[in-house]
Write a protein that holds these residues in place. Structure first.
Motif, PDB file in Angstrom:
ATOM      1  N   ARG A  28      17.945  34.044  62.851  1.00 53.21           N
ATOM      2  CA  ARG A  28      18.175  34.576  61.507  1.00 53.21           C
ATOM      3  C   ARG A  28      17.525  35.943  61.339  1.00 53.21           C
ATOM      4  NH1 ARG A  28      17.839  29.300  57.468  1.00 53.21           N
ATOM      5  NH2 ARG A  28      19.737  28.328  58.279  1.00 53.21           N
ATOM      6  N   THR A  56      22.622  39.875  51.510  1.00 50.94           N
ATOM      7  CA  THR A  56      22.853  38.496  51.070  1.00 50.94           C
ATOM      8  C   THR A  56      24.347  38.185  51.045  1.00 50.94           C
ATOM      9  OG1 THR A  56      20.833  38.563  49.761  1.00 50.94           O
ATOM     10  CG2 THR A  56      22.399  36.823  49.228  1.00 50.94           C
ATOM     11  N   ARG A  57      25.148  39.127  50.540  1.00 53.14           N
ATOM     12  CA  ARG A  57      26.603  38.925  50.460  1.00 53.14           C
ATOM     13  C   ARG A  57      27.200  38.791  51.863  1.00 53.14           C
ATOM     14  NH1 ARG A  57      31.144  41.201  51.111  1.00 53.14           N
ATOM     15  NH2 ARG A  57      30.336  43.233  51.723  1.00 53.14           N
ATOM     16  N   GLN A  58      26.802  39.666  52.778  1.00 53.37           N
ATOM     17  CA  GLN A  58      27.362  39.630  54.134  1.00 53.37           C
ATOM     18  C   GLN A  58      26.962  38.373  54.898  1.00 53.37           C
ATOM     19  OE1 GLN A  58      26.956  43.002  56.691  1.00 53.37           O
ATOM     20  NE2 GLN A  58      27.898  44.414  55.232  1.00 53.37           N
ATOM     21  N   LEU A  59      25.738  37.898  54.682  1.00 52.99           N
ATOM     22  CA  LEU A  59      25.250  36.745  55.455  1.00 52.99           C
ATOM     23  C   LEU A  59      25.496  35.404  54.772  1.00 52.99           C
ATOM     24  CD1 LEU A  59      21.916  38.201  56.846  1.00 52.99           C
ATOM     25  CD2 LEU A  59      24.074  37.900  58.049  1.00 52.99           C
ATOM     26  N   SER A  60      26.030  35.410  53.556  1.00 54.71           N
ATOM     27  CA  SER A  60      26.199  34.165  52.795  1.00 54.71           C
ATOM     28  C   SER A  60      27.120  33.168  53.493  1.00 54.71           C
ATOM     29  CB  SER A  60      26.705  34.452  51.386  1.00 54.71           C
ATOM     30  OG  SER A  60      27.992  35.031  51.437  1.00 54.71           O
ATOM     31  N   VAL A  61      27.981  33.642  54.393  1.00 51.11           N
ATOM     32  CA  VAL A  61      28.861  32.746  55.139  1.00 51.11           C
ATOM     33  C   VAL A  61      28.046  31.880  56.097  1.00 51.11           C
ATOM     34  CG1 VAL A  61      30.776  32.647  56.768  1.00 51.11           C
ATOM     35  CG2 VAL A  61      30.772  34.357  54.953  1.00 51.11           C
ATOM     36  N   ARG A  62      26.995  32.465  56.699  1.00 51.71           N
ATOM     37  CA  ARG A  62      26.168  31.748  57.668  1.00 51.71           C
ATOM     38  C   ARG A  62      25.000  31.021  57.007  1.00 51.71           C
ATOM     39  NH1 ARG A  62      26.123  33.240  63.143  1.00 51.71           N
ATOM     40  NH2 ARG A  62      27.822  34.606  63.707  1.00 51.71           N
ATOM     41  N   THR A  64      21.853  31.760  53.468  1.00 49.01           N
ATOM     42  CA  THR A  64      21.414  32.641  52.390  1.00 49.01           C
ATOM     43  C   THR A  64      19.947  33.000  52.612  1.00 49.01           C
ATOM     44  OG1 THR A  64      22.957  31.549  50.891  1.00 49.01           O
ATOM     45  CG2 THR A  64      21.250  32.911  49.887  1.00 49.01           C
TER      46      THR A  64
END
Length: 97
Positions: A28, A56-62, A64
């Protein structure tokens, strides 16, 4: 056999979070730093809050990431001279080419 194949956390880490295994926390860290560098390379300069929101927006798929975790990664990138604080406003970061 471990539970790694099923995706379940086998052993809680003794690290800062306590809920995430150490290898996962390390992965992470790299994901957050890669996102930070990607964003800053494209934008050149960005305000702290905008940078936190975009990571946060870009990584929210993986997952938070917490703002504190992102801030630690920003500080690490500043120490390694990937980013720098603006001289005019300390809340603005600039990408160092």
């Amino acid at each position: 056999r471990s539970n790694e194949a099923s995706g379940a956390a086998a052993v809680p880490a003794s690290g800062s979070t306590g809920a995430v295994p150490l290898p996962v926390e390390e992965d992470r860290r790299h994901l957050v730093e890669a996102a930070l560098v990607r964003i800053m390379k494209a934008r050149k300069a960005l305000h702290h809050n905008d940078l936190i929101a975009e990571v946060t927006r870009q990584l929210s798929v993986r997952f938070t990431p917490s703002p504190q975790f992102i801030k630690k990664r920003i500080e690490s990138l500043i120490e390694r001279e990937y980013l720098e604080r603006s001289l005019d406003d300390h809340r603005v970061y600039s990408y160092v080419a």
